[in-house]
Design an enzyme around this catalytic site. Structure first.
Site, PDB file in Angstrom:
ATOM      1  N   CYS A  75      -2.166  -3.561  -3.309  1.00 60.33           N
ATOM      2  CA  CYS A  75      -1.608  -2.055  -3.128  1.00 60.33           C
ATOM      3  C   CYS A  75      -2.526  -1.269  -3.736  1.00 60.33           C
ATOM      4  O   CYS A  75      -3.105  -1.422  -4.795  1.00 60.33           O
ATOM      5  CB  CYS A  75      -0.352  -1.920  -4.081  1.00 60.33           C
ATOM      6  SG  CYS A  75       0.072  -0.430  -4.108  1.00 60.33           S
ATOM      7  N   CYS A 192      -4.308   1.837   2.866  1.00 58.77           N
ATOM      8  CA  CYS A 192      -3.028   1.508   2.384  1.00 58.77           C
ATOM      9  C   CYS A 192      -2.490   0.199   3.193  1.00 58.77           C
ATOM     10  O   CYS A 192      -2.736   0.153   4.332  1.00 58.77           O
ATOM     11  CB  CYS A 192      -1.716   2.561   2.555  1.00 58.77           C
ATOM     12  SG  CYS A 192      -0.259   1.970   2.432  1.00 58.77           S
TER      13      CYS A 192
END
Length: 265
Positions: A75, A192
């Site tokens: 992440c 992302c």
């Protein structure tokens, strides 16, 4: 190191599966536990201090439960905010996920690169420092997408996601005259881990062809280097899939390919 090292892969939701897929391919000898912190998803809706206060103790609980040989923070938001705190608090090796600005700028021919990330990732000082250090003269456009991670989760869960919704998030990445190949954006960093879930649709909806930079293969290589040579064969244990909300995911058919085809516990 045992014959079957344990790798814990952590993300706010399902985006980290794109990293897991590459790590499983690189280390099929490992046992995998994937943790989606869906009880706090999306991280972009929370303040920086809230995310740090959430992830650091949660990771301690996960390390205590799973005893991993290595943890992948799959992440960008968590990596840019929490990685230094995790390394200070725990002795297990951590591999993070940060915007792949250096390789993108190194390969761009037109010197126009866009970074597509969450609103939090693109405004963070960490990302701006990467641009200062590694832009190599490129013009870098930062695009903060408010909804693309949620759209990717919806797509993976089988919910309908319109082309229009995706294109609205994607369009600002394309800078320059569409008819002038030499001066328009030619490289987009997917900052992302959710976004590669939509890569086929991103390619189809793009106004012109670009190179898409996904950091997952580089992360997998780093994980394998840290673990050292493979000793055993393909691990036979079932992979674990944990949601912090304790919900039953019901996605086994769709998720199994990300785990190298192995069954989920």
């Amino acid at each position: 190191m045992t014959n079957s090292p344990t790798i814990l892969v952590f993300d706010s939701g399902l985006g980290g599966l794109t990293v897991l897929r590459e790590v499983v391919a690189a280390r099929p000898d490992a046992h995998f536990a994937y943790v989606a912190d869906d009880a706090f998803f999306p991280y972009g809706h929370h303040g920086e201090d809230e995310i740090i206060a959430r992830v650091v103790p949660l990771m301690g609980e996960l390390i205590g439960t799973h005893d991993p040989d290595l943890v992948v923070i799959a992440c960008n938001t968590a990596s840019t905010l929490v990685l230094s705190h995790l390394r200070a608090a725990y002795s297990v090796p951590f591999v993070g996920t940060v915007p792949a600005i250096k390789p993108a700028c190194a390969q761009s021919r037109t010197r126009r690169v866009s970074v597509l990330g969450t609103k939090g990732t693109v405004k963070r000082e960490y990302t701006k420092a990467l641009i200062r250090d590694f832009a190599q003269g490129c013009e870098v456009t930062l695009v903060g997408s408010p909804e693309l991670a949620s759209l990717a989760e919806a797509e993976l869960s089988g919910a309908p996601v319109s082309d229009e919704a995706i294109l609205a998030e994607l369009a600002p990445c394309f800078v320059g005259d569409a008819g002038n190949v030499a001066s328009r954006t030619d490289t987009i960093v997917l900052a992302c881990t959710h976004y590669p879930l939509l890569l086929d649709r991103l390619k189809r909806l793009a106004p012109w062809p670009v190179d898409w930079i996904d950091p997952a293969p580089a992360i997998a290589r780093r994980v394998s280097d840290l673990l050292g040579p493979r000793i055993g064969g393909i691990a036979q244990e079932r992979a674990e899939m944990i949601f912090t909300s304790n919900r039953v995911h019901g996605l086994s058919t769709m998720l199994t390919p990300f785990f190298g085809g192995r069954a989920l516990a």
